[in-house]
Design a protein around this motif. Structure first.
Motif, short mmCIF file in Angstrom:
data_model
loop_
_atom_site.label_atom_id
_atom_site.label_comp_id
_atom_site.label_asym_id
_atom_site.label_seq_id
_atom_site.Cartn_x
_atom_site.Cartn_y
_atom_site.Cartn_z
N THR A 8 0.83 -1.20 0.00
CA THR A 8 0.00 0.00 0.00
C THR A 8 0.86 1.25 0.00
OG1 THR A 8 -1.74 -1.19 1.17
CG2 THR A 8 -1.85 1.21 1.19
N GLY A 9 1.97 1.23 0.75
CA GLY A 9 2.85 2.39 0.79
C GLY A 9 3.41 2.73 -0.57
N ALA A 10 3.81 1.70 -1.33
CA ALA A 10 4.32 1.93 -2.68
C ALA A 10 3.24 2.51 -3.57
CB ALA A 10 4.86 0.62 -3.26
N ARG A 11 2.03 2.01 -3.44
CA ARG A 11 0.93 2.52 -4.25
C ARG A 11 0.70 4.00 -3.97
NH1 ARG A 11 -3.45 4.65 -3.58
NH2 ARG A 11 -5.21 4.58 -5.05
N LEU A 48 2.91 -0.78 -14.80
CA LEU A 48 1.98 -1.45 -13.89
C LEU A 48 2.73 -2.14 -12.76
CD1 LEU A 48 -0.85 -2.41 -13.16
CD2 LEU A 48 -0.57 -4.28 -14.81
N PHE A 49 2.49 -1.65 -11.54
CA PHE A 49 3.10 -2.22 -10.35
C PHE A 49 2.08 -3.06 -9.59
CE2 PHE A 49 5.70 1.49 -11.22
CZ PHE A 49 6.99 1.06 -10.92
N GLY A 50 2.56 -4.01 -8.81
CA GLY A 50 1.68 -4.84 -8.00
C GLY A 50 2.49 -5.63 -7.00
N MET A 51 1.87 -6.65 -6.40
CA MET A 51 2.53 -7.47 -5.39
C MET A 51 2.64 -8.91 -5.89
SD MET A 51 3.17 -5.19 -3.21
CE MET A 51 3.82 -6.19 -1.89
N LEU A 52 3.87 -9.35 -6.13
CA LEU A 52 4.14 -10.69 -6.65
C LEU A 52 4.48 -11.61 -5.47
CD1 LEU A 52 4.43 -12.39 -9.27
CD2 LEU A 52 6.82 -11.73 -9.29
N ASP A 53 3.47 -12.08 -4.78
CA ASP A 53 3.68 -12.79 -3.52
C ASP A 53 4.40 -14.12 -3.66
OD1 ASP A 53 2.38 -10.76 -2.11
OD2 ASP A 53 0.42 -11.63 -2.52
N ALA A 63 15.60 1.18 0.58
CA ALA A 63 14.38 1.98 0.71
C ALA A 63 13.25 1.11 1.26
CB ALA A 63 13.99 2.55 -0.66
N ALA A 64 12.16 1.78 1.62
CA ALA A 64 11.01 1.07 2.17
C ALA A 64 10.21 0.43 1.03
CB ALA A 64 10.14 2.03 2.98
N VAL A 65 10.85 -0.50 0.34
CA VAL A 65 10.22 -1.20 -0.78
C VAL A 65 10.08 -2.67 -0.41
CG1 VAL A 65 10.48 -1.89 -3.19
CG2 VAL A 65 11.16 0.40 -2.47
N LEU A 69 7.11 -6.34 -4.20
CA LEU A 69 6.69 -5.35 -5.20
C LEU A 69 7.26 -5.71 -6.56
CD1 LEU A 69 5.23 -2.59 -5.60
CD2 LEU A 69 7.47 -1.51 -5.28
N ASP A 70 6.44 -5.62 -7.60
CA ASP A 70 6.91 -5.98 -8.94
C ASP A 70 6.38 -5.00 -9.98
OD1 ASP A 70 4.56 -7.36 -10.73
OD2 ASP A 70 4.22 -7.67 -8.60
N VAL A 71 6.95 -5.10 -11.19
CA VAL A 71 6.51 -4.29 -12.32
C VAL A 71 6.40 -5.21 -13.54
CG1 VAL A 71 8.86 -3.61 -12.97
CG2 VAL A 71 6.92 -2.18 -13.66
N LEU A 72 5.39 -4.98 -14.36
CA LEU A 72 5.13 -5.84 -15.52
C LEU A 72 6.02 -5.44 -16.70
CD1 LEU A 72 3.35 -8.06 -16.81
CD2 LEU A 72 1.75 -6.24 -17.47
N LEU A 73 6.75 -6.43 -17.24
CA LEU A 73 7.64 -6.21 -18.38
C LEU A 73 7.40 -7.28 -19.44
CD1 LEU A 73 11.01 -5.56 -16.46
CD2 LEU A 73 9.51 -3.83 -17.49
N LEU A 74 7.89 -7.02 -20.62
CA LEU A 74 7.85 -8.02 -21.69
C LEU A 74 9.13 -7.93 -22.51
CD1 LEU A 74 7.14 -6.51 -24.66
CD2 LEU A 74 4.93 -6.27 -23.56
N ALA A 75 9.47 -9.04 -23.13
CA ALA A 75 10.61 -9.08 -24.05
C ALA A 75 10.06 -9.16 -25.46
CB ALA A 75 11.50 -10.29 -23.75
#
Length: 236
Positions: A8-11, A48-53, A63-65, A69-75
């Protein structure tokens, strides 16, 4: 009031960045330092960020990360004429049927990664970034994955892999370096990130790396890293 859940803090940090981006001047000047060319084509990317549990990072950021926490990427597919094999954020040109750049970013992400965009919360758009080489004006759209959905390669002719990369892995100094592109007697230097995934090891460089590097710096997440370490670009 419900208890704060992980991430939530990252959001909130991302939402605050989107709200102040225009006033702070984040965008063209800080990412590329070049003005938009006349007639540049409008494009958008979804950050797009989210939580990759289920696949947290092994690295504990300064940092307080959260390590989740993850970000969506593609190759991108190696057979593409434009930026073959490069790691990118989902996105593309704004089509005539798109209501705006936000709609374009969501559409492109859905077409490229198969995500359910109904589960995506748009936090805001950053000022557009001019890309002189490809003659595009790209709007980064910050978003949060409030209801995650599976991701996949939708079209093998377009993408080689789609994955959620832990942000902590990107922040890890061991995975950072500088990329150097030499072309036509000129030299271009920029940040780079090494990303390891089930599909292999990838190098994030160019526009995507510049954008992520700028975001992490603005958010205060960046750790000290060796700016003299050169990462070898894949053969083009």
């Amino acid at each position: 009031m419900p208890l704060e859940t992980p991430g939530t803090g990252a959001r909130e940090q991302l939402a605050a960045l989107a709200a102040r981006a225009g006033r702070a001047g984040f965008g063209a000047g800080r990412v590329t330092g070049t003005p938009a060319a006349p007639g540049a084509r409008a494009a958008a990317v979804l950050v797009l960020f989210g939580m990759l549990d289920d696949h947290p990072s092994d690295h504990a950021p300064d940092a307080a990360v959260s390590r989740d926490l993850d970000v969506l990427l593609l190759a991108r597919a190696a057979t593409l004429r434009s930026h073959p094999g490069q790691v990118a954020l989902p996105g593309g040109r704004v089509d005539p049927g798109d209501a705006d750049t936000v709609a374009a970013a969501l559409r492109e992400a859905r077409e490229e990664t198969g995500i359910d965009t109904d589960g995506v919360e748009v936090l805001g758009a950053l000022p557009p970034v001019p890309l002189e080489y490809s003659h595009h004006l790209v709007t980064p759209v910050l978003a949060w994955w409030r209801r995650p959905s599976p991701v996949r390669v939708v079209d093998v002719a377009e993408s080689a892999a789609v994955f959620r990369a832990p942000v902590a892995d990107l922040l890890a100094p061991a995975n950072r370096g500088v990329t150097v592109l030499r072309r036509d007697g000129a030299e271009w230097r920029g940040p780079g990130f090494v990303v390891r995934h089930d599909a292999g090891e990838f190098l994030v460089w160019g526009f995507t790396a510049m954008l992520l590097d700028g975001l992490f710096t603005e958010l205060g997440w960046t750790e000290d890293w060796d700016t003299g370490r050169e990462l070898v670009l894949p053969p083009s």
